[in-house]
Write an enzyme that holds these catalytic residues in place. Structure first.
Site, PDB file in Angstrom:
ATOM      1  CG  HIS A   1      29.253 -13.448  60.646  1.00  0.00           C
ATOM      2  ND1 HIS A   1      30.319 -14.174  61.130  1.00  0.00           N
ATOM      3  CD2 HIS A   1      28.148 -14.002  61.218  1.00  0.00           C
ATOM      4  CE1 HIS A   1      29.874 -15.114  61.933  1.00  0.00           C
ATOM      5  NE2 HIS A   1      28.567 -15.029  62.014  1.00  0.00           N
TER       6      HIS A   1
ATOM      7  CB  THR B   1      22.643 -14.911  64.783  1.00  0.00           C
ATOM      8  OG1 THR B   1      23.775 -14.072  64.529  1.00  0.00           O
ATOM      9  CG2 THR B   1      21.520 -14.524  63.834  1.00  0.00           C
TER      10      THR B   1
ATOM     11  CD  GLU C   1      25.754 -11.551  62.201  1.00  0.00           C
ATOM     12  OE1 GLU C   1      26.535 -11.886  63.109  1.00  0.00           O
ATOM     13  OE2 GLU C   1      24.592 -11.995  62.107  1.00  0.00           O
TER      14      GLU C   1
ATOM     15  CG  ASP D   1      23.192 -10.322  65.515  1.00  0.00           C
ATOM     16  OD1 ASP D   1      24.012  -9.388  65.441  1.00  0.00           O
ATOM     17  OD2 ASP D   1      23.417 -11.455  65.032  1.00  0.00           O
ATOM     18  CG  HIS D   2      25.709 -11.319  68.179  1.00  0.00           C
ATOM     19  ND1 HIS D   2      26.954 -11.131  67.623  1.00  0.00           N
ATOM     20  CD2 HIS D   2      25.049 -12.166  67.344  1.00  0.00           C
ATOM     21  CE1 HIS D   2      27.047 -11.840  66.511  1.00  0.00           C
ATOM     22  NE2 HIS D   2      25.899 -12.473  66.307  1.00  0.00           N
TER      23      HIS D   2
END
Length: 718
Positions: A419, A302, A258, A478-479
């Site tokens: 996150h 996500t 994440e 993911d990013h």
């Protein structure tokens, strides 16, 4: 002063007052929170006037109302509603460096779990200025310091103000078209619409576009697939003979890191290595590691990354495909492909509520057989963050379910501890954070280190259980984790590890630009195949859209008959133009970012040669076409018309996620000696004791308090 007060005490004066105040706080938002890339005096003039027309049109609605009290309360209600929209965009921009689309708003119920804590971390002290005028005016009305004018305005007056608003809007649009021709008719970055026409105009424009898309989907025809099929066939990259089927028959374990960016690999802060274990995987000869791999997510974040890895298609241009279309979308996704070409069992492990990002519905259409979410774990008390079960506990507690899955299996772990707002309980980490002045940046290193430890503990279990040698483990970010607005704070840490960040120059904090932002869109991709000895770091450029064909080819599955928009990263024919969702793109030799061209060292290319211009135009068209083809397929749901000889359509009604463990154990009993689960192979003995973690919460008792909402729609019979 008395003269001014007497004017405010009239209906028109009150209208002018709230209009001016809203115009002022919109400009405040532009200057304090929303970066729009204003580059000239003319653009500053447009920026100054762009809130006026839409504010007059919206607040002017109250002028049609004749009853005294209703006029004032409607005017205040319009002011409050527009302020809410403005403020939500401010918060959204701080997190995503983007603006809220109508699709995002409509999908809010699908993504709001846990967002409250994240949003709180994005608030600033100066946010009071967005609400101060409303509070003061409300008090002045209640205390009758502003008197309510009992005299209704002439019937034609409201129409005149509305006409003036439209006239001013046309004037605004004319100025915008002078500086940016075809602003409305061509597809530009959302920030252009806001910069030239304002936030309200953008929302209206986006709503019109959304309605157009809905109509387009309902009127879609099978014949529209033809151009897409031709594109995919032409774009196909033949797999390498060396790597094709290299991991055939192995379990596949996807670890979703994440918000994990590539710069964390090999990085050091405060004298500490941030991710020592992931570094070792990255540099292993048993790993294909990609140093120039970019995320390509849009507003779906996500969920966009998941969609690309599972389907080989992009997320939608606006909003989240999962949230808006996932419930009835046709997919040809990895779990179903592997079921049909290898009898793989599929499962997702995620410690948040099942409905987050609409996963509970979308996964069924993808063909996922099992989804273990928050309702399947003890997420009580300090075992969770606001986004779900902490990573160390997710991996540990998943073994209860993983050991009963029939092999080979295709599983995905969605971690959450790294996150935003990047917070952990004190007992979870002793990692020393830097002091950049931005807590989000400072804490990012701590949660990344925690994630690294979590993955190491899981790998230790895989080796002890014997599962390691039978699996291919894919780890990917993911990013981005740090948004563009915080990158200058992040750059303050570069001096602690200058060799690691030498591409950003000697003084990045002072010289930061869009090219620097683009370079930080790299995320890790590591395909770890135990026993392989010819892996290593790969320098070719690629993105998340390329992962599915790469994995399928490694498993020995042909992708020739599938509609996928990426290409095998390990193929000699791999396309290295990496398209971003905002129409920027990067290549090994140059980048096109925000309408400007940069060479591979970050120098702006101001006088390109004729030959180079032709290459740029070719690459620009290629990037745009790739996105357009994917958008057409997904927005119109054209895959429902596609007949793939290698794929049988998924029936989502076959899946229910209410009691995965019971179903798995019943299947073990049914198969008997033919069962291939870890539990069966271990003579029906649990492997849970093999898992070792230093997570203090592992020994904490369950409590009645929860940081997240625990729901499973399937448990309620839906």
């Amino acid at each position: 002063m008395k003269s001014l007060k007497s004017k405010i005490d009239t209906r028109f004066g009150f209208f002018i007052l709230i209009t001016i105040l809203f115009w002022a706080k919109t400009l405040f938002a532009y200057l304090a929170d929303i970066s729009l890339g204003v580059g000239s005096i003319f653009q500053w003039i447009i920026l100054l006037i762009n809130p006026v027309a839409t504010t007059v049109l919206i607040f002017g609605l109250a002028l049609y109302i004749r009853p005294k009290k209703i006029f004032y309360w409607v005017a205040m209600l319009l002011d409050v509603a527009n302020t809410v929209m403005l403020y939500l965009n401010v918060i959204y921009f701080r997190e995503f460096s983007d603006f809220m689309t109508v699709n995002t708003m409509l999908g809010y119920s699908k993504v709001n779990q846990g967002l409250s804590a994240s949003s709180m971390s994005l608030t600033n002290v100066h946010d009071i200025f967005y609400w101060l005028d409303i509070i003061v005016i409300f008090l002045l009305l209640v205390l009758k310091k502003i008197k309510m004018d009992p005299h209704p305005l002439p019937k034609k007056f409201g129409f005149q103000i509305t006409s003036l608003g439209f006239l001013f809007f046309a004037f605004n649009l004319m100025l915008a078209e002078m500086d940016r021709p075809q602003l409305i008719t061509r597809t530009f970055d959302r920030s252009y619409i806001v910069k030239y026409m304002g936030l309200d105009a953008f929302t209206a424009y986006d709503g019109v576009q959304l309605e157009r898309n809905h109509k387009m989907r309902s009127e879609a025809k099978k014949s529209e697939l033809t151009s897409i099929e031709k594109y995919v066939k032409h774009h196909y990259a033949k797999p390498s003979n060396v790597t094709f089927a290299k991991a055939k028959g192995k379990n596949v374990i996807i670890i979703h890191l994440e918000s994990f960016q590539q710069f964390l690999i090999d990085d050091k802060v405060e004298g500490q290595t941030v991710t020592p274990f992931l570094n070792s995987i990255y540099h292993s000869k048993s790993t294909y590691s990609f140093s120039n791999f970019f995320h390509q997510v849009g507003q779906g974040k996500t969920s966009d990354a998941e969609n690309m890895l599972e389907t080989g298609t992009f997320g939608t241009a606006q909003g989240s495909l999962f949230a808006q279309l996932g419930s009835d979308q046709t997919f040809q996704a990895a779990p179903a492909i592997l079921k049909q070409h290898g009898n793989y069992t599929s499962a997702v492990f995620h410690g948040n509520t099942a409905s987050f990002w609409n996963r509970n519905s979308t996964y069924k259409n993808m063909g996922y057989e099992n989804f273990f979410s928050a309702s399947d774990f003890d997420v009580s008390g300090d075992k969770s963050t606001t986004y779900g079960l902490k990573d160390k506990l997710l991996f540990k507690d998943s073994i209860k379910y993983l050991q009963h899955l029939q092999q080979p299996f295709y599983t995905k772990y969605i971690t959450v501890s790294n996150h935003i707002p990047y917070t952990l309980d004190d007992e979870d980490s002793t990692f020393k954070t830097p002091s950049t002045g931005d807590k989000t940046v400072d804490n990012y290193f701590k949660t990344a280190n925690y994630l690294d430890q979590s993955v190491e503990e899981f790998f230790n279990f895989l080796k002890k259980s014997g599962l390691y040698d039978d699996s291919m483990i894919v780890l990917y970010g993911d990013h981005y984790g740090i948004s563009n607005s915080s990158n200058t704070a992040l750059a303050k840490t570069f001096e602690q590890d200058p060799d690691h960040f030498k591409e950003f120059g000697s003084n990045p904090t002072e010289n930061w630009d869009n090219w620097d932002n683009s370079q930080l869109q790299r995320v890790p991709l590591m395909i770890h195949i135990p026993g392989m000895k010819d892996g290593g770091i790969q320098s070719q450029y690629g993105g998340e859209i390329d992962v599915l064909p790469t994995i399928l080819h490694l498993l020995g599955i042909s992708t020739k008959n599938y509609i996928q928009f990426g290409t095998d990263l390990l193929s000699k024919q791999h396309d290295q133009v990496v398209a971003f969702r905002n129409n920027d793109y990067v290549t090994p030799t140059y980048s096109s970012i925000g309408g400007k061209l940069y060479d591979s060292s970050g120098n702006e290319i101001t006088d390109p040669s004729t030959t180079f211009k032709k290459k740029v135009e070719k690459d620009r068209k290629a990037a745009k076409e790739q996105l357009a083809m994917s958008d057409s397929l997904n927005e119109k749901n054209l895959l429902r018309f596609y007949k793939n000889p290698d794929f049988k359509k998924v029936n989502s009604a076959n899946y229910n996620y209410s009691d995965g463990l019971t179903k798995a154990t019943k299947l073990e009993d049914k198969l008997g000696l033919k069962s291939t689960s870890m539990f069966s192979k271990n003579q029906d003995k649990s492997l849970e004791d093999l898992y070792k973690t230093n997570a203090p919460e592992a020994n904490h008792k369950s409590t009645s308090e929860n940081r997240i909402k625990i729901t499973n729609p399937d448990a309620n019979g839906s």
